[in-house]
Design an enzyme around this catalytic site. Structure first.
Site, PDB file in Angstrom:
ATOM      1  N   HIS A 262      19.486  36.104   1.735  1.00  0.00           N
ATOM      2  CA  HIS A 262      20.843  36.270   2.259  1.00  0.00           C
ATOM      3  C   HIS A 262      21.024  35.457   3.543  1.00  0.00           C
ATOM      4  CE1 HIS A 262      21.960  40.089  -0.077  1.00  0.00           C
ATOM      5  NE2 HIS A 262      20.736  39.780  -0.462  1.00  0.00           N
TER       6      HIS A 262
ATOM      7  N   ASN B 133      19.259  30.725  -4.521  1.00  0.00           N
ATOM      8  CA  ASN B 133      19.063  29.682  -3.516  1.00  0.00           C
ATOM      9  C   ASN B 133      18.139  28.594  -4.046  1.00  0.00           C
ATOM     10  OD1 ASN B 133      20.673  30.992  -1.605  1.00  0.00           O
ATOM     11  ND2 ASN B 133      18.953  32.151  -0.777  1.00  0.00           N
ATOM     12  N   SER B 134      17.031  29.004  -4.657  1.00  0.00           N
ATOM     13  CA  SER B 134      16.086  28.029  -5.212  1.00  0.00           C
ATOM     14  C   SER B 134      16.736  27.216  -6.325  1.00  0.00           C
ATOM     15  CB  SER B 134      14.840  28.743  -5.745  1.00  0.00           C
ATOM     16  OG  SER B 134      14.089  29.302  -4.690  1.00  0.00           O
TER      17      SER B 134
ATOM     18  N   ASP C 168      19.343  38.603 -10.591  1.00  0.00           N
ATOM     19  CA  ASP C 168      20.170  37.573 -11.236  1.00  0.00           C
ATOM     20  C   ASP C 168      19.362  36.464 -11.897  1.00  0.00           C
ATOM     21  OD1 ASP C 168      19.244  36.699  -8.740  1.00  0.00           O
ATOM     22  OD2 ASP C 168      20.899  35.313  -8.465  1.00  0.00           O
ATOM     23  N   GLN C 169      18.033  36.549 -11.828  1.00  0.00           N
ATOM     24  CA  GLN C 169      17.193  35.409 -12.222  1.00  0.00           C
ATOM     25  C   GLN C 169      17.273  35.079 -13.710  1.00  0.00           C
ATOM     26  OE1 GLN C 169      13.392  36.602 -10.602  1.00  0.00           O
ATOM     27  NE2 GLN C 169      14.259  36.753  -8.544  1.00  0.00           N
TER      28      GLN C 169
END
EC number: 2.4.1.271
Length: 474
Positions: A17, A365-366, A385-386
């Site tokens: 975050h 982010n990644s 969420d992956q």
């Protein structure tokens, strides 16, 4: 007299975050807007201990989550933590807002990251316009939104059927493995707080007319998903990654500068000594801890690939020493073939010429960083969420391949080797993945350039937020 615009940016105290929040703050600062970033007492103390410098001109404030010396998950229910965060955070946030007003620089807009719906309530009480900074793909927001609007029973009743699929508005057809883990029936109760928190978040947004949601994505990446919720004003302002790798407005900005972990020093020299496009980078983010068996399979898969690798394995927290049984069996072989570090600047690794692919947990982010840097991936999703991100990577953007676990849920070494070879080799599939990765790199950069889609969207939001404050204060 024109009121100086002052954005109070509230972020949940986790690395995933803080990073996009800092980038958002940086963008606002470059537009001449005063920004105060607020996070928990403990998170800010950890940020200050890390070696990164923070954006020039950014001021900080803290709120209490009730655990100012750090939250220890063992023995404390996460639901209890979230309750404490909401209660303590609301009280201290009001104090931050009142103090700013007393000092002659009142908050004119409040922006908050997800898991903090109470921040919007405080903003409303204080007559300050607010916006949610959604730090996952907008596709995931769409799924939560429609899950609570008629799709819940379908998911609950059918998601254990491997042949079942579902299609939410604006999204491709998805299987259970592609959905956010929090909406799936599970025996893991440690994160039982998550789904009610997302529901509360949506209910809080629904209390406003056309609430503003700033999304860390860009128009070309999720065009249909951005139009799927008509009652929300979904504004794509991403990718929120350091400027040097995107729009070039600040060439010195080469890292996120808000690390909660100490970075290693010598991995850059090691990367410099490796041939172009040869290195496999492996990292599973700042939260995920994999079982020992899975770690051993990854180790064997890397060794079988025969390629140099940089593998991030986080050190134990709170000074705990590594136990002998935690040590990987083939550590000596691993250290001969690759390098293992406790933490690194991921964006610097992804832009290094020696990098060939990224084995990633597919945190958002990644995922965005791989697109910005044009790096093909081996998608290794685990939770939250992956799975959705992995679906988009493999089937929509076509920049990577997704690992297939065995019946026990473990991804075996041969499967890991297969995926690495598919991405790294110069076969038809590998060439296609690299070509697509390069395409998205260009589109991501276009979005953030002067007058690109995200640049224009952010400027319009800032202009509108100023009008909103004037209306609230009159």
């Amino acid at each position: 007299m024109v009121q100086q615009r002052h954005v109070l940016l509230i972020t949940y105290p986790a690395q995933g975050h803080i990073n996009p929040a800092l980038q958002f703050a940086q963008r606002l600062l470059r537009m001449g807007i005063q920004v105060t970033l607020a996070t928990s007492v403990y998170a800010l103390s950890r940020m200050k201990k890390s070696s990164g410098s923070t954006p020039k001109g950014l001021t900080f404030a803290t709120f209490s989550d009730g655990y100012d010396d750090g939250f220890r998950p063992k023995g404390v229910d996460h639901t209890e933590y979230m309750s404490s965060l909401a209660k303590q955070g609301s009280n201290t946030l009001r104090n931050v807002i009142n103090t700013s007003a007393d000092q002659g620089c009142p908050v004119t807009c409040l922006v908050y990251t997800l898991l903090l719906p109470w921040a919007a309530t405080v903003a409303r009480e204080c007559h300050i316009p607010s916006a949610l900074l959604w730090i996952q793909p907008v596709a995931v927001m769409d799924i939560y939104y429609y899950y609570f609007r008629g799709y819940e029973d379908d998911v609950k009743n059918n998601s254990n059927d491997p042949t079942w699929s579902i299609q939410f508005p604006g999204l491709p057809s998805m299987k259970a493995k592609d959905l956010p883990s929090f909406i799936l029936p599970s025996s893991d109760n440690i994160y039982s707080f998550a789904l009610p928190t997302f529901k509360k978040q949506l209910e809080t947004l629904d209390e406003e007319e056309r609430p503003k949601v700033l999304v860390n994505t860009f128009d070309a990446l999720e065009p249909q998903a951005l139009k799927a919720i008509e009652s929300y004003n979904l504004i794509a302002i991403g990718p929120l990654t350091p400027s040097a790798f995107l729009d070039g407005k600040d060439p010195s900005e080469t890292s996120f500068s808000g690390d909660l972990f100490q970075k290693s020093k010598d991995y850059k020299e090691w990367l410099n000594s490796r041939p172009a496009g040869s290195v496999v980078y492996v990292s599973f983010g700042s939260l995920l801890t994999l079982p020992k068996q899975q770690m051993e399979e990854i180790a064997r898969g890397l060794l079988k690939s025969g390629r140099p690798f940089l593998w991030v394995i986080r050190a134990k927290e709170n000074g705990e020493e590594e136990k002998e049984e935690d040590r990987l069996i083939c550590m000596e072989e691993l250290e001969e073939q690759g390098m293992i570090v406790p933490w690194c600047s991921q964006i610097e690794v992804l832009t290094h010429p020696s990098l060939g692919c990224f084995v990633t947990h597919c945190g958002w982010n990644s995922t965005l960083e791989t697109l910005v840097c044009g790096v093909p991936v081996v998608a290794f999703p685990h939770w939250t969420d992956q799975g959705t991100n992995a679906k988009l990577i493999e089937d929509v953007w076509e920049t990577g391949v997704r690992v297939v676990p065995n019946e026990d849920g473990t991804v075996e070494s041969d499967e890991i080797k297969r995926c690495i070879e598919t991405v790294m080799d110069d076969g038809e599939k590998g060439v296609e993945l690299k070509r697509n990765a390069k395409k998205w790199k260009e589109l991501a950069r276009e979005a953030m350039q002067e007058d690109g889609s995200s640049d224009k969207n952010l400027k319009a939001f800032v202009e509108d937020a100023g009008k909103g404050y004037q209306a609230e204060s009159n």
